[in-house]
Design a protein around this motif. Structure first.
Motif, mmCIF file in Angstrom:
data_model
loop_
_atom_site.group_PDB
_atom_site.id
_atom_site.type_symbol
_atom_site.label_atom_id
_atom_site.label_comp_id
_atom_site.label_asym_id
_atom_site.label_seq_id
_atom_site.Cartn_x
_atom_site.Cartn_y
_atom_site.Cartn_z
ATOM 1 N N ASP A 14 1.715 1.419 -26.549
ATOM 2 C CA ASP A 14 0.343 1.788 -26.886
ATOM 3 C C ASP A 14 -0.279 0.746 -27.816
ATOM 4 O O ASP A 14 -1.439 0.377 -27.666
ATOM 5 N N VAL A 38 -3.739 -1.380 -27.242
ATOM 6 C CA VAL A 38 -4.850 -1.325 -28.188
ATOM 7 C C VAL A 38 -5.106 -2.696 -28.805
ATOM 8 O O VAL A 38 -6.253 -3.089 -29.008
ATOM 9 N N GLN A 64 -10.408 1.057 -32.479
ATOM 10 C CA GLN A 64 -9.752 1.151 -31.175
ATOM 11 C C GLN A 64 -8.602 2.153 -31.218
ATOM 12 O O GLN A 64 -8.404 2.903 -30.268
ATOM 13 N N CYS A 65 -7.850 2.163 -32.315
ATOM 14 C CA CYS A 65 -6.756 3.130 -32.457
ATOM 15 C C CYS A 65 -7.298 4.552 -32.486
ATOM 16 O O CYS A 65 -6.742 5.448 -31.832
ATOM 17 N N TYR A 81 -8.345 5.479 -29.031
ATOM 18 C CA TYR A 81 -7.159 5.692 -28.192
ATOM 19 C C TYR A 81 -6.544 7.059 -28.479
ATOM 20 O O TYR A 81 -6.189 7.790 -27.555
ATOM 21 N N LYS A 112 -8.725 9.764 -26.967
ATOM 22 C CA LYS A 112 -8.554 9.811 -25.509
ATOM 23 C C LYS A 112 -7.228 10.455 -25.138
ATOM 24 O O LYS A 112 -7.154 11.250 -24.213
ATOM 25 N N ARG A 113 -6.174 10.098 -25.883
ATOM 26 C CA ARG A 113 -4.850 10.650 -25.594
ATOM 27 C C ARG A 113 -4.852 12.157 -25.825
ATOM 28 O O ARG A 113 -4.304 12.909 -25.015
#
Length: 194
Positions: free
Chosen positions: A55, A59, A91-92, A95, A98-99
């Motif tokens: 991941d 990212v 971005q993290c 992410y 989204k996860r």
């Protein structure tokens, strides 16, 4: 006080950024040189957020793509390193959202019970944030990693987190205090069982 070497590096960075922003034919090469020294720290930063090297790789790649695409928006008000960390953090966060959304949308509670525990990304114990820091609040983890793992100054941390300098100092001091209390509590527990 800045050394001559750090001043030269910052001047070199400014020159490279100016060439990239001007659309120089070798802009991509200049960008690659510019971010080369930040790749490892950025990857560690993403690992601290995500806990999974796969991941973190994804990212980090997206962070680099976005920073190249939007480098024209960089104005030099903050250190370039701080600007990159802010992009990586955003971005993290995206992410992780989204996860979480993906998990909620596609995996029902019944299916989770049938399948069991979701397979986790393989991470060794020496990766990411230490166990004592992992038990702290996410905001405390974040500021401790920025300060002590990535060696950012308070000013750089305030730029990354979007906080004022005094708020950053207070958050750092509270995080240090919480970490010290946690370590002392663990040491007392170990002494009691010995």
């Amino acid at each position: 006080m800045h050394s001559v070497d750090s001043t030269c590096i910052k001047n070199s960075e400014r020159e490279q950024i100016a060439k990239i922003q001007a659309g120089h034919p070798l802009a991509r090469n200049y960008f690659d040189q510019l971010v080369a020294s930040y790749l490892s720290p950025l990857h560690r930063r993403c690992m601290a957020w995500l806990g999974c090297p796969y991941d973190a790789d994804d990212v980090l790649q997206e962070t680099l793509v976005r920073s190249f695409r939007y480098i024209h928006a960089y104005r030099g008000e903050a250190a370039f390193r701080s600007w990159l960390y802010a992009i990586a953090d955003n971005q993290c966060r995206s992410y992780l959202k989204k996860r979480a959304t993906h998990s909620q949308r596609f995996v029902s509670d019944e299916l989770q019970e049938e399948v069991g525990v979701e397979e986790k990304c393989p991470v060794t114990s020496d990766q990411g944030i230490s166990n004592s820091v992992q038990s702290l609040a996410k905001t405390a983890q974040e500021i401790l990693v920025l300060r002590f793992e990535h060696d950012l100054s308070l000013e750089e941390i305030s730029n990354v987190l979007g906080l004022g300098l005094s708020a950053t100092k207070m958050r750092l001091y509270r995080a240090i205090d919480a970490a010290e209390k946690h370590v002392l509590k663990n040491e007392e527990g170990l002494l009691a069982t010995a």
